[in-house]
Design a protein around this motif. Sequence first.
Motif, PDB file in Angstrom:
ATOM      1  N   GLU A  56       0.831  -1.210   0.000  1.00  0.00           N
ATOM      2  CA  GLU A  56       0.000   0.000   0.000  1.00  0.00           C
ATOM      3  C   GLU A  56       0.860   1.253   0.000  1.00  0.00           C
ATOM      4  N   CYS A  89      -8.942  -9.185  -7.455  1.00  0.00           N
ATOM      5  CA  CYS A  89      -9.789  -8.089  -7.938  1.00  0.00           C
ATOM      6  C   CYS A  89      -9.878  -8.136  -9.464  1.00  0.00           C
ATOM      7  N   GLU A 121      -1.215 -10.168  -6.115  1.00  0.00           N
ATOM      8  CA  GLU A 121      -1.174 -10.964  -7.355  1.00  0.00           C
ATOM      9  C   GLU A 121      -0.356 -10.259  -8.430  1.00  0.00           C
TER      10      GLU A 121
HETATM   11  N1  THU Z   1      -5.709  -6.559  -2.552  1.00  0.00           N
HETATM   12  C1  THU Z   1      -4.861  -7.488  -3.091  1.00  0.00           C
HETATM   13  O1  THU Z   1      -3.680  -7.543  -2.742  1.00  0.00           O
HETATM   14  N2  THU Z   1      -5.354  -8.317  -4.051  1.00  0.00           N
HETATM   15  C2  THU Z   1      -6.619  -8.282  -4.531  1.00  0.00           C
HETATM   16  O2  THU Z   1      -6.916  -8.911  -5.532  1.00  0.00           O
HETATM   17  C3  THU Z   1      -7.635  -7.479  -3.823  1.00  0.00           C
HETATM   18  C4  THU Z   1      -7.109  -6.415  -2.929  1.00  0.00           C
HETATM   19  C5  THU Z   1      -5.176  -5.634  -1.551  1.00  0.00           C
HETATM   20  C6  THU Z   1      -5.089  -4.210  -2.011  1.00  0.00           C
HETATM   21  C7  THU Z   1      -5.163  -3.457  -0.715  1.00  0.00           C
HETATM   22  O3  THU Z   1      -3.855  -3.338  -0.191  1.00  0.00           O
HETATM   23  C8  THU Z   1      -5.977  -4.339   0.206  1.00  0.00           C
HETATM   24  O4  THU Z   1      -6.012  -5.616  -0.408  1.00  0.00           O
HETATM   25  C9  THU Z   1      -7.393  -3.855   0.435  1.00  0.00           C
HETATM   26  O5  THU Z   1      -8.022  -3.587  -0.761  1.00  0.00           O
END
Ligand code: THU
Length: 147
Positions: A54, A100, A65
């Motif tokens: 983040e 996502c 991913e």
């Molecule tokens: N996140 C992932 O690492 N992979 C995904 O496919 C969905 C979301 C992370 C991004 C962010 O740091 C946290 O999860 C909350 O959205």
Amino acid sequence: MGESKITVSEELITELIEKALTMREHSYSPYSGFSVGAALLTEGGTIYGGCNIENAAYSVTICAERVAMTKAVSEGDFRFRAIAVVGGKEKTPDVYSFPCGACRQFMREFCDTGSFLVIVAKSAQDYEVYTLEELLPHSFGPEKLGW
Ligand code: THU
């Protein structure tokens, strides 16, 4: 009984989940508190790990991913076979954390959607397996551009 969609051995699935759990420990997610780990298996059998990273400028955040996939592609390794994903707010994941939409599209570029496996896990014993086709039907890919 229909043919199984699962083309990766149980041993390898376990190895991928364990790697994803280890990668999750490196997650940098102070803003959401949602830590994610991923382990990507390429056609050549190499496993690349990733975690979510983040940023104070939230939109710059990158998913676990896509970290794993960019590591592979940047090493010249761009034929993907499977990816395991573990994530959640708790120390021990209590949810299946699905990729996502952006990550699904990123995967789409480098795999066969009918055989590429997305493994979402809470632990090495508790997981579900999907093909990318199931998670991203009617997708847009390189062949639409003549590739
Ligand atoms: N996140 C992932 O690492 N992979 C995904 O496919 C969905 C979301 C992370 C991004 C962010 O740091 C946290 O999860 C909350 O959205």
